[in-house]
Design a protein around this motif. Structure first.
Motif, PDB file in Angstrom:
ATOM      1  N   LEU A  16      17.568  75.526  20.649  1.00 53.74           N
ATOM      2  CA  LEU A  16      17.838  76.154  19.167  1.00 53.74           C
ATOM      3  C   LEU A  16      18.075  77.576  19.385  1.00 53.74           C
ATOM      4  O   LEU A  16      19.223  78.298  18.837  1.00 53.74           O
ATOM      5  CB  LEU A  16      16.734  75.879  17.949  1.00 53.74           C
ATOM      6  N   THR A  17      17.228  78.317  20.184  1.00 55.64           N
ATOM      7  CA  THR A  17      17.367  79.547  20.541  1.00 55.64           C
ATOM      8  C   THR A  17      18.883  79.817  21.198  1.00 55.64           C
ATOM      9  O   THR A  17      19.540  80.790  20.899  1.00 55.64           O
ATOM     10  CB  THR A  17      16.198  80.165  21.334  1.00 55.64           C
ATOM     11  N   THR A  18      18.968  78.923  22.191  1.00 46.99           N
ATOM     12  CA  THR A  18      20.308  79.040  22.935  1.00 46.99           C
ATOM     13  C   THR A  18      21.758  79.001  22.204  1.00 46.99           C
ATOM     14  O   THR A  18      22.398  79.790  22.294  1.00 46.99           O
ATOM     15  CB  THR A  18      20.119  77.753  23.889  1.00 46.99           C
ATOM     16  N   LEU A  19      21.312  78.071  21.113  1.00 46.17           N
ATOM     17  CA  LEU A  19      22.590  77.698  20.200  1.00 46.17           C
ATOM     18  C   LEU A  19      22.921  78.889  19.330  1.00 46.17           C
ATOM     19  O   LEU A  19      23.834  79.247  18.996  1.00 46.17           O
ATOM     20  CB  LEU A  19      22.399  76.489  19.297  1.00 46.17           C
ATOM     21  N   LYS A  20      21.498  79.504  18.760  1.00 46.84           N
ATOM     22  CA  LYS A  20      21.483  80.623  17.892  1.00 46.84           C
ATOM     23  C   LYS A  20      22.387  81.793  18.622  1.00 46.84           C
ATOM     24  O   LYS A  20      23.343  82.458  18.231  1.00 46.84           O
ATOM     25  CB  LYS A  20      20.388  81.126  17.343  1.00 46.84           C
ATOM     26  N   LEU A  21      21.957  81.949  20.060  1.00 40.28           N
ATOM     27  CA  LEU A  21      22.569  83.210  20.536  1.00 40.28           C
ATOM     28  C   LEU A  21      24.009  82.667  21.003  1.00 40.28           C
ATOM     29  O   LEU A  21      24.956  83.729  20.906  1.00 40.28           O
ATOM     30  CB  LEU A  21      21.571  83.270  21.990  1.00 40.28           C
ATOM     31  N   PHE A  22      24.410  81.728  21.311  1.00 40.61           N
ATOM     32  CA  PHE A  22      25.725  81.111  21.729  1.00 40.61           C
ATOM     33  C   PHE A  22      26.709  81.475  20.360  1.00 40.61           C
ATOM     34  O   PHE A  22      27.703  82.017  20.365  1.00 40.61           O
ATOM     35  CB  PHE A  22      25.902  79.750  21.852  1.00 40.61           C
ATOM     36  N   ASN A 151      31.458  78.976  29.828  1.00 38.56           N
ATOM     37  CA  ASN A 151      30.499  79.925  30.424  1.00 38.56           C
ATOM     38  C   ASN A 151      29.399  80.411  29.951  1.00 38.56           C
ATOM     39  O   ASN A 151      28.368  80.774  30.373  1.00 38.56           O
ATOM     40  CB  ASN A 151      31.604  80.792  31.155  1.00 38.56           C
ATOM     41  N   LEU A 152      29.957  80.785  28.683  1.00 38.15           N
ATOM     42  CA  LEU A 152      28.570  81.665  27.612  1.00 38.15           C
ATOM     43  C   LEU A 152      27.583  80.684  27.569  1.00 38.15           C
ATOM     44  O   LEU A 152      26.262  81.160  27.871  1.00 38.15           O
ATOM     45  CB  LEU A 152      29.382  81.741  26.455  1.00 38.15           C
ATOM     46  N   VAL A 153      27.446  79.241  27.529  1.00 39.72           N
ATOM     47  CA  VAL A 153      26.492  78.403  27.518  1.00 39.72           C
ATOM     48  C   VAL A 153      25.585  78.555  28.403  1.00 39.72           C
ATOM     49  O   VAL A 153      24.537  78.656  28.581  1.00 39.72           O
ATOM     50  CB  VAL A 153      27.116  76.854  27.140  1.00 39.72           C
ATOM     51  N   LYS A 154      26.300  78.530  29.592  1.00 39.41           N
ATOM     52  CA  LYS A 154      25.414  78.790  31.010  1.00 39.41           C
ATOM     53  C   LYS A 154      24.953  80.191  31.200  1.00 39.41           C
ATOM     54  O   LYS A 154      23.887  80.189  31.750  1.00 39.41           O
ATOM     55  CB  LYS A 154      26.364  78.138  32.027  1.00 39.41           C
ATOM     56  N   ASP A 155      25.492  80.914  30.963  1.00 42.37           N
ATOM     57  CA  ASP A 155      25.076  82.358  30.860  1.00 42.37           C
ATOM     58  C   ASP A 155      24.061  82.813  30.121  1.00 42.37           C
ATOM     59  O   ASP A 155      23.176  83.606  30.288  1.00 42.37           O
ATOM     60  CB  ASP A 155      26.189  83.527  30.569  1.00 42.37           C
ATOM     61  N   LEU A 194      25.656  70.133  25.807  1.00 41.10           N
ATOM     62  CA  LEU A 194      26.377  71.070  25.187  1.00 41.10           C
ATOM     63  C   LEU A 194      27.835  71.591  25.734  1.00 41.10           C
ATOM     64  O   LEU A 194      28.747  71.730  24.841  1.00 41.10           O
ATOM     65  CB  LEU A 194      25.394  72.548  25.276  1.00 41.10           C
ATOM     66  N   THR A 195      28.002  71.725  27.059  1.00 40.76           N
ATOM     67  CA  THR A 195      29.341  72.059  27.709  1.00 40.76           C
ATOM     68  C   THR A 195      30.061  70.821  27.416  1.00 40.76           C
ATOM     69  O   THR A 195      31.441  70.841  27.193  1.00 40.76           O
ATOM     70  CB  THR A 195      29.097  72.305  28.975  1.00 40.76           C
ATOM     71  N   GLY A 196      29.479  69.396  27.500  1.00 40.26           N
ATOM     72  CA  GLY A 196      30.534  68.406  27.300  1.00 40.26           C
ATOM     73  C   GLY A 196      31.020  68.475  25.799  1.00 40.26           C
ATOM     74  O   GLY A 196      32.283  68.050  25.804  1.00 40.26           O
ATOM     75  N   ILE A 197      30.076  68.657  24.777  1.00 35.58           N
ATOM     76  CA  ILE A 197      30.799  68.579  23.425  1.00 35.58           C
ATOM     77  C   ILE A 197      31.783  69.742  23.205  1.00 35.58           C
ATOM     78  O   ILE A 197      32.714  69.482  22.360  1.00 35.58           O
ATOM     79  CB  ILE A 197      29.434  68.965  22.477  1.00 35.58           C
ATOM     80  N   LEU A 198      31.416  70.838  23.853  1.00 38.23           N
ATOM     81  CA  LEU A 198      32.235  72.106  23.465  1.00 38.23           C
ATOM     82  C   LEU A 198      33.776  71.760  24.295  1.00 38.23           C
ATOM     83  O   LEU A 198      34.720  72.092  23.832  1.00 38.23           O
ATOM     84  CB  LEU A 198      32.023  73.451  24.443  1.00 38.23           C
ATOM     85  N   THR A 199      33.696  71.083  25.616  1.00 44.17           N
ATOM     86  CA  THR A 199      34.879  70.652  26.195  1.00 44.17           C
ATOM     87  C   THR A 199      35.659  69.669  25.124  1.00 44.17           C
ATOM     88  O   THR A 199      36.925  69.738  25.099  1.00 44.17           O
ATOM     89  CB  THR A 199      34.532  69.976  27.383  1.00 44.17           C
ATOM     90  N   LEU A 200      35.069  68.745  24.679  1.00 42.20           N
ATOM     91  CA  LEU A 200      35.990  67.837  23.906  1.00 42.20           C
ATOM     92  C   LEU A 200      36.267  68.517  22.506  1.00 42.20           C
ATOM     93  O   LEU A 200      37.389  68.250  22.016  1.00 42.20           O
ATOM     94  CB  LEU A 200      34.673  66.638  23.267  1.00 42.20           C
ATOM     95  N   VAL A 201      35.574  69.530  21.960  1.00 44.34           N
ATOM     96  CA  VAL A 201      36.074  70.289  20.725  1.00 44.34           C
ATOM     97  C   VAL A 201      37.320  71.050  21.210  1.00 44.34           C
ATOM     98  O   VAL A 201      38.216  71.167  20.467  1.00 44.34           O
ATOM     99  CB  VAL A 201      34.854  71.043  20.251  1.00 44.34           C
TER     100      VAL A 201
END
Length: 213
Positions: A16-22, A151-155, A194-201
Motif C-alpha cells: 500500500l505504501t509502494t502504491l501510494k508513492l507510485f 521502472n518507477l514501480v521497481k525503483d 504490479l508491473t504485469g497489470i501496468l503493462t496490460l493497462v
C-alpha cells in the motif's frame, strides 16, 4: 510455503505504501515533466540552459543519492521532511526530468508545418499546444512513458533506505526474522503483479489511441 502465506498480510500492507508513492509520483512528475519539456523547447536561452542543467543533474546522479540528499542532507540547512515526503519529493523531481526528456523528444518530432497551419487558422500559442501538439505528443511518447512508469514501480523499492515501510522493507524484515527466503518470493510476486497489470493497462491505452494513425 506456510511461511509465505503467514507473511503475505505484512507484505500487502507494505505494498500500500509502494502504491501510494507510485501514484503520487505520477501525479506530480508527469505534469511537471510536460511543463519542463515545453520550457526546454523555448528559444529563451537562459530558461532553456537552466532547465537543461536541472535535467542533467537529475538524470546524471543516482536516485538513491537524491533520496539520501533530500532526507539527510537538506536538514543541515533547515529544510526537514518526514520520510514519505522526502521520498516523494526525490521521486517527483527525478522522474520529472526523465519525462521532460521524453516529452521534449515528442515535441520536436511534430512537423513544423503543423505549427504554420495553426498560425493560418489563427490559433493562439496556447491553443496550438493544447489542441495540436500535446495530443500527438502523448501518442508518440506513450511507449517510452510506459517503460518509465514500470521502472518507477521497481525503483520504489529504494525507499527502504529511508526506513519507509514499503513492500521491500516488509519483506526484508520478515526474511531476517524468520531466516527464510520465502518473504522475498512474496515481494517478487507483488512487484511482478504490479508491473504485469501496468503493462496490460499501457497496452490498452495504446490501442485506444490508435485513432491518431
Amino acid at each position: 510455503m506456510k511461511d509465505l502465506i503467514e507473511v503475505m498480510p505484512q507484505l500487502l500492507v507494505g505494498a500500500l505504501t509502494t502504491l501510494k508513492l507510485f501514484c503520487l509520483t505520477l501525479v506530480g512528475s508527469l505534469p511537471l515533466g510536460l511543463i519542463l519539456a515545453l520550457g526546454l523547447s523555448l528559444n529563451f536561452k537562459p530558461v532553456r540552459y537552466l532547465l537543461q542543467t536541472y535535467v542533467w543533474v537529475m538524470r546524471g546522479t543516482p536516485l538513491l543519492l537524491q533520496l539520501i540528499f533530500v532526507f539527510y542532507g537538506l536538514p543541515t540547512i533547515g529544510i526537514v521532511f518526514d520520510r514519505f515526503e522526502a521520498a516523494l519529493l526525490a521521486f517527483v523531481l527525478n522522474y520529472a526530468a526523465y519525462f521532460a526528456e521524453i516529452f521534449r523528444g515528442g515535441i520536436q518530432s511534430i512537423p513544423q508545418g503543423q505549427y504554420e497551419a495553426a498560425q493560418v487558422l489563427q490559433f493562439s500559442p496556447f491553443q496550438t499546444v493544447t489542441k495540436i501538439v500535446i495530443p500527438q505528443v502523448i501518442k508518440i511518447v506513450l511507449p517510452s512513458v510506459g517503460n518509465e512508469i514500470i521502472n518507477l514501480v521497481k525503483d520504489s523499492s529504494l525507499v527502504y533506505i529511508l526506513g519507509l515501510g514499503d513492500v521491500m522493507r516488509a519483506g526484508k524484515i520478515a526474511m531476517e526474522r524468520d531466516a527464510s527466503l520465502f518473504p522475498l518470493l512474496g515481494v517478487a510476486g507483488i512487484y511482478l503483479a504490479l508491473t504485469g497489470i501496468l503493462t496490460l493497462v499501457m497496452k490498452q491505452v495504446e490501442e485506444k489511441l490508435n485513432y491518431y494513425r
